[in-house]
Design a protein around this motif. Structure first.
Motif: not given
Length: 121
Positions: A56-79
Motif C-alpha cells: 500500500g505504499s503510494t506516490g504522487y505527482t507534485n501537482s496532486v499531492k494533498g488533493r488526490f488519494t490513491i487506494s485499493r480494495d483487496n476484496a473488490k479487486n479495485t483501485v
C-alpha cells in the motif's frame, strides 16, 4: 493478462470531489504496482499516482499531492483515485495502469480504456 476497466469520470465544477474506480480482473495482482495516469489532447500521458498492491505504499505527482488519494480494495479487486479540490487543469482522460514490478514511475504493461474527467471553472 490483466484487464483494467475505469469508471467514475464525469463533468464537475471546480472545487468538487470525484472518485474514479479501476476494476481489475484476470491475473492475480497482489504483488503488482497500480497507477493512475492522465492525458489531455496534444500532450503526453502524465503520471498521477501509484500504489503497491501488497504494502500500500503510494506516490504522487507534485501537482496532486494533498488533493488526490490513491487506494485499493483487496476484496473488490479495485483501485480508487479520490480527487478533492478539483481544478480546471485536472481536466483529462484518466487511465488506470498496472505492472508486475519495478518503480512507480516509468513504463507500465497494462492499461485501461480511460475515463473522461472534465472540471469546469
Amino acid at each position: 493478462q490483466v484487464q483494467l476497466v475505469e469508471s467514475g469520470g464525469r463533468l464537475v465544477q471546480a472545487g468538487d470531489s470525484l472518485t474514479l474506480s479501476c476494476a481489475v480482473s484476470g491475473r492475480t495482482v497482489s504483488t503488482y504496482i497500480m497507477a493512475w495516469f492522465r492525458q489531455t489532447p496534444g500532450k503526453e500521458r502524465e503520471f498521477v499516482a501509484a500504489i503497491t498492491w501488497s504494502v500500500g505504499s503510494t506516490g504522487y505527482t507534485n501537482s496532486v499531492k494533498g488533493r488526490f488519494t490513491i487506494s485499493r480494495d483487496n476484496a473488490k479487486n479495485t483501485v480508487f483515485l479520490q480527487m478533492n479540490s478539483l481544478k480546471p487543469e485536472d481536466t483529462a482522460v484518466y487511465y488506470c495502469a498496472a505492472k508486475p514490478s519495478g518503480l512507480m514511475y516509468g513504463r507500465y504493461d497494462y492499461w485501461g480504456q480511460g475515463t473522461q474527467v472534465t472540471v469546469s471553472s
